[in-house]
Scaffold this motif. Structure first.
Motif, PDB file in Angstrom:
ATOM      1  N   ILE A   1       0.831  -1.213   0.000  1.00 32.47           N
ATOM      2  CA  ILE A   1       0.000   0.000   0.000  1.00 32.47           C
ATOM      3  C   ILE A   1       0.866   1.265   0.000  1.00 32.47           C
ATOM      4  CG2 ILE A   1      -1.731   1.324   1.313  1.00 32.47           C
ATOM      5  CD1 ILE A   1      -2.775  -1.181  -0.199  1.00 32.47           C
ATOM      6  N   ALA A   2       2.016   1.184   0.634  1.00 26.05           N
ATOM      7  CA  ALA A   2       2.918   2.353   0.635  1.00 26.05           C
ATOM      8  C   ALA A   2       3.304   2.741  -0.794  1.00 26.05           C
ATOM      9  CB  ALA A   2       4.164   2.056   1.461  1.00 26.05           C
ATOM     10  N   GLY A   3       3.220   1.794  -1.706  1.00 31.16           N
ATOM     11  CA  GLY A   3       3.556   2.080  -3.110  1.00 31.16           C
ATOM     12  C   GLY A   3       2.362   2.553  -3.919  1.00 31.16           C
ATOM     13  N   LYS A   4       1.297   2.979  -3.250  1.00 31.80           N
ATOM     14  CA  LYS A   4       0.125   3.503  -3.982  1.00 31.80           C
ATOM     15  C   LYS A   4       0.452   4.926  -4.428  1.00 31.80           C
ATOM     16  CE  LYS A   4      -4.816   4.536  -3.156  1.00 31.80           C
ATOM     17  NZ  LYS A   4      -5.398   4.221  -4.458  1.00 31.80           N
ATOM     18  N   THR A   5       0.945   5.023  -5.634  1.00 30.33           N
ATOM     19  CA  THR A   5       1.364   6.324  -6.163  1.00 30.33           C
ATOM     20  C   THR A   5       0.644   6.548  -7.495  1.00 30.33           C
ATOM     21  OG1 THR A   5       3.200   5.194  -7.202  1.00 30.33           O
ATOM     22  CG2 THR A   5       3.674   6.295  -5.116  1.00 30.33           C
ATOM     23  N   PRO A   6       0.654   7.766  -8.008  1.00 29.49           N
ATOM     24  CA  PRO A   6       0.007   7.988  -9.316  1.00 29.49           C
ATOM     25  C   PRO A   6       0.633   7.091 -10.378  1.00 29.49           C
ATOM     26  CG  PRO A   6       0.468  10.077  -8.249  1.00 29.49           C
ATOM     27  CD  PRO A   6       1.131   9.025  -7.412  1.00 29.49           C
ATOM     28  N   PRO A   7      -0.177   6.569 -11.294  1.00 27.84           N
ATOM     29  CA  PRO A   7       0.361   5.653 -12.305  1.00 27.84           C
ATOM     30  C   PRO A   7       1.278   6.369 -13.290  1.00 27.84           C
ATOM     31  CG  PRO A   7      -1.908   6.222 -12.807  1.00 27.84           C
ATOM     32  CD  PRO A   7      -1.607   6.833 -11.482  1.00 27.84           C
ATOM     33  N   LEU A   8       2.186   5.608 -13.893  1.00 30.11           N
ATOM     34  CA  LEU A   8       3.085   6.202 -14.885  1.00 30.11           C
ATOM     35  C   LEU A   8       2.288   6.632 -16.114  1.00 30.11           C
ATOM     36  CD1 LEU A   8       6.079   3.742 -14.624  1.00 30.11           C
ATOM     37  CD2 LEU A   8       5.873   6.070 -13.690  1.00 30.11           C
ATOM     38  N   ALA A   9       1.262   5.857 -16.448  1.00 39.31           N
ATOM     39  CA  ALA A   9       0.417   6.218 -17.600  1.00 39.31           C
ATOM     40  C   ALA A   9      -0.999   5.737 -17.322  1.00 39.31           C
ATOM     41  CB  ALA A   9       0.955   5.545 -18.855  1.00 39.31           C
ATOM     42  N   MET A  10      -1.968   6.476 -17.842  1.00 41.09           N
ATOM     43  CA  MET A  10      -3.375   6.065 -17.726  1.00 41.09           C
ATOM     44  C   MET A  10      -3.654   5.054 -18.830  1.00 41.09           C
ATOM     45  SD  MET A  10      -5.442   7.199 -15.404  1.00 41.09           S
ATOM     46  CE  MET A  10      -5.106   8.220 -13.975  1.00 41.09           C
ATOM     47  N   ASP A  11      -3.176   3.860 -18.639  1.00 43.53           N
ATOM     48  CA  ASP A  11      -3.189   2.889 -19.712  1.00 43.53           C
ATOM     49  C   ASP A  11      -3.107   1.491 -19.088  1.00 43.53           C
ATOM     50  OD1 ASP A  11      -2.083   3.041 -22.894  1.00 43.53           O
ATOM     51  OD2 ASP A  11      -1.826   1.163 -21.823  1.00 43.53           O
ATOM     52  N   ASN A  12      -3.983   0.599 -19.522  1.00 41.81           N
ATOM     53  CA  ASN A  12      -3.913  -0.777 -19.017  1.00 41.81           C
ATOM     54  C   ASN A  12      -4.324  -1.722 -20.139  1.00 41.81           C
ATOM     55  OD1 ASN A  12      -4.132  -3.228 -17.605  1.00 41.81           O
ATOM     56  ND2 ASN A  12      -4.651  -2.156 -15.717  1.00 41.81           N
ATOM     57  N   ALA A  13      -3.493  -2.735 -20.391  1.00 38.11           N
ATOM     58  CA  ALA A  13      -3.780  -3.679 -21.478  1.00 38.11           C
ATOM     59  C   ALA A  13      -4.968  -4.581 -21.153  1.00 38.11           C
ATOM     60  CB  ALA A  13      -2.547  -4.518 -21.764  1.00 38.11           C
ATOM     61  N   LEU A  14      -5.379  -4.609 -19.893  1.00 36.06           N
ATOM     62  CA  LEU A  14      -6.541  -5.427 -19.530  1.00 36.06           C
ATOM     63  C   LEU A  14      -7.828  -4.639 -19.776  1.00 36.06           C
ATOM     64  CD1 LEU A  14      -5.350  -6.865 -16.094  1.00 36.06           C
ATOM     65  CD2 LEU A  14      -5.508  -8.098 -18.272  1.00 36.06           C
ATOM     66  N   ALA A  15      -8.893  -5.381 -20.074  1.00 40.82           N
ATOM     67  CA  ALA A  15     -10.207  -4.740 -20.194  1.00 40.82           C
ATOM     68  C   ALA A  15     -10.678  -4.337 -18.797  1.00 40.82           C
ATOM     69  CB  ALA A  15     -11.196  -5.725 -20.809  1.00 40.82           C
ATOM     70  N   MET A  16     -11.525  -3.317 -18.760  1.00 43.85           N
ATOM     71  CA  MET A  16     -12.025  -2.841 -17.464  1.00 43.85           C
ATOM     72  C   MET A  16     -12.743  -3.964 -16.710  1.00 43.85           C
ATOM     73  SD  MET A  16     -11.682   0.098 -16.052  1.00 43.85           S
ATOM     74  CE  MET A  16     -11.921   1.689 -16.774  1.00 43.85           C
ATOM     75  N   SER A  17     -13.426  -4.844 -17.439  1.00 49.52           N
ATOM     76  CA  SER A  17     -14.146  -5.931 -16.767  1.00 49.52           C
ATOM     77  C   SER A  17     -13.170  -6.914 -16.118  1.00 49.52           C
ATOM     78  CB  SER A  17     -15.006  -6.683 -17.781  1.00 49.52           C
ATOM     79  OG  SER A  17     -14.186  -7.250 -18.787  1.00 49.52           O
ATOM     80  N   GLN A  18     -11.936  -6.988 -16.644  1.00 45.93           N
ATOM     81  CA  GLN A  18     -10.927  -7.872 -16.032  1.00 45.93           C
ATOM     82  C   GLN A  18     -10.273  -7.214 -14.820  1.00 45.93           C
ATOM     83  OE1 GLN A  18      -8.841  -8.231 -19.916  1.00 45.93           O
ATOM     84  NE2 GLN A  18      -8.791 -10.418 -19.480  1.00 45.93           N
ATOM     85  N   ILE A  19     -10.095  -5.897 -14.924  1.00 41.61           N
ATOM     86  CA  ILE A  19      -9.472  -5.183 -13.797  1.00 41.61           C
ATOM     87  C   ILE A  19     -10.475  -5.110 -12.642  1.00 41.61           C
ATOM     88  CG2 ILE A  19      -8.312  -3.069 -13.063  1.00 41.61           C
ATOM     89  CD1 ILE A  19      -8.114  -2.292 -16.071  1.00 41.61           C
ATOM     90  N   GLY A  20     -11.738  -4.947 -12.992  1.00 43.08           N
ATOM     91  CA  GLY A  20     -12.774  -4.681 -11.989  1.00 43.08           C
ATOM     92  C   GLY A  20     -12.983  -3.176 -11.959  1.00 43.08           C
TER      93      GLY A  20
END
Ligand code: SAM
Length: 338
Positions: free
Chosen positions: A318-337
């Motif tokens: 949790i200490a590593g909860k930082t802003p993402p490097l990019a707003m980009d994810n190869a997974l579909a939203m339904s897979q990420i949740g």
């Protein structure tokens, strides 16, 4: 029971005075719990027509285990609200049992749901009776052809029936979620705002994020909230207080009626500095951010490590909860949740 499923130790052994303090690094409050990756819609921004590889049924944790894991997060991370999502959460059988179990956890003060609404027509009353507080319902168009186009074939009427059922059952306040698309927003927003004005529902406009196989399409269709606001013929009446919600709320004058609007701007104005969210999927995998590739296997940690070690590992994740490097994810939203 399949061998991969975890068996948590009894709750009394999970909670000690030493462990019960939320970690200083954590300001987590909201758990977005994805209870299935299955969906009965195929929304263009979310997944391809053929769907995405599914999590095997035997890898899905039983609902009892999801309740126990949530309880662990309530005790150890200060989680006090749960929002069920997916996939389409109403497709997971036993959801009423899950809701009442989550609702009964000490410290959880609200269980809510994000849904496409299509199954609410027959489920709203049972969900309310189980302890569900309220629902957010995705609604991208009020035109049945364009609704079918964006959802790849779903019926607008089923979602509208679901919205009515949710209101009648008292799953309120209802919020509507609309994903903004460059090619359609000028057609969609006027009627959606008219509908929000008539019903009194808050309507939230979400900037399109690059996810899954639809990333190139998402990039082409992206439009920022600022650009939409500039092109919208509406008067700003007041701006809501800034909270930890992902939405910046405002009251606008739309054709003479006040409408509560929420602007969700992950790409143009990220809100990472006030994010109090943690995600868990139906396998018990935690994610600090939608766009974070690194997951934390909570069931495994609780099985292999002592409570002290599991907690230490969790805190360091949790200490590593930082802003993402990019707003980009190869997974579909339904897979990420989502
Ligand atoms: N099936 C439910 C529904 O339709 O609301 C819950 C899951 S859905 C993935 C949750 C939310 O994610 C919806 O409000 C949807 O509009 C949003 N969403 C999905 N893909 C998105 C994307 N690429 N960009 C922005 N929002 C997205």
């Amino acid at each position: 029971m399949p061998a991969t499923l975890i068996q948590l130790r009894p709750r009394t052994r999970l909670i000690t005075a030493e462990l019960a303090r939320p970690p200083a690094v954590s300001r987590l409050r909201l758990l977005r719990l994805s209870i299935t990756d299955r969906c009965n819609f195929r929304c263009r921004y979310c997944m391809p027509l053929e769907g995405v590889p599914k999590v095997a049924h035997h890898d899905l944790l039983p609902l009892e285990t999801l309740i126990e894991l949530t309880q662990w997060l309530a005790v150890h991370a200060g989680i006090n609200r749960v929002r069920l999502t997916g996939g389409e959460p109403l497709m997971r059988s036993g959801i009423e049992f899950l809701i009442s179990g989550l609702q009964a956890i000490d410290g959880i003060r609200e269980v809510s749901l994000t849904t496409n609404g299509s199954l609410l027509g027959r489920m709203a009353w049972e969900l309310k009776a189980a302890g569900l507080s309220r629902v957010n319902i995705s609604l991208d168009s009020l035109d049945k052809e364009r609704f079918a186009e964006v959802t790849r074939g779903a019926s607008l009427q089923s979602t509208l029936n679901g919205i009515d059922a949710a209101r009648n059952a008292g799953l309120t306040p209802i919020k509507l979620n609309t994903v903004l698309r460059r090619s359609t927003w000028r057609q969609e927003l006027p009627s959606l705002l008219d509908y929000a004005a008539q019903t009194g529902f808050e309507i939230r406009f979400i900037e399109l994020m690059r996810t899954g196989t639809e990333r190139a399409w998402c990039e082409t269709e992206f439009i920022s909230v600022d650009e939409v606001c500039e092109g919208l013929d509406a008067e700003l009446l007041s701006v809501g207080a800034q909270t930890n919600s992902s939405a910046q709320t405002a009251l606008i004058n739309w054709r003479g009626a006040p409408v509560a609007v929420g602007w969700i701007t992950p790409r143009s104005h990220p809100f990472c500095d006030r994010c109090d969210r943690l995600r868990m999927d139906a396998r018990g995998q935690l994610r600090r951010c939608l766009m974070d590739p690194m997951q934390f296997d909570l069931p495994r940690q609780l099985n292999i490590a002592s409570q002290i070690t599991a907690r230490r590992e969790f805190d360091s994740y949790i200490a590593g909860k930082t802003p993402p490097l990019a707003m980009d994810n190869a997974l579909a939203m339904s897979q990420i949740g989502g």
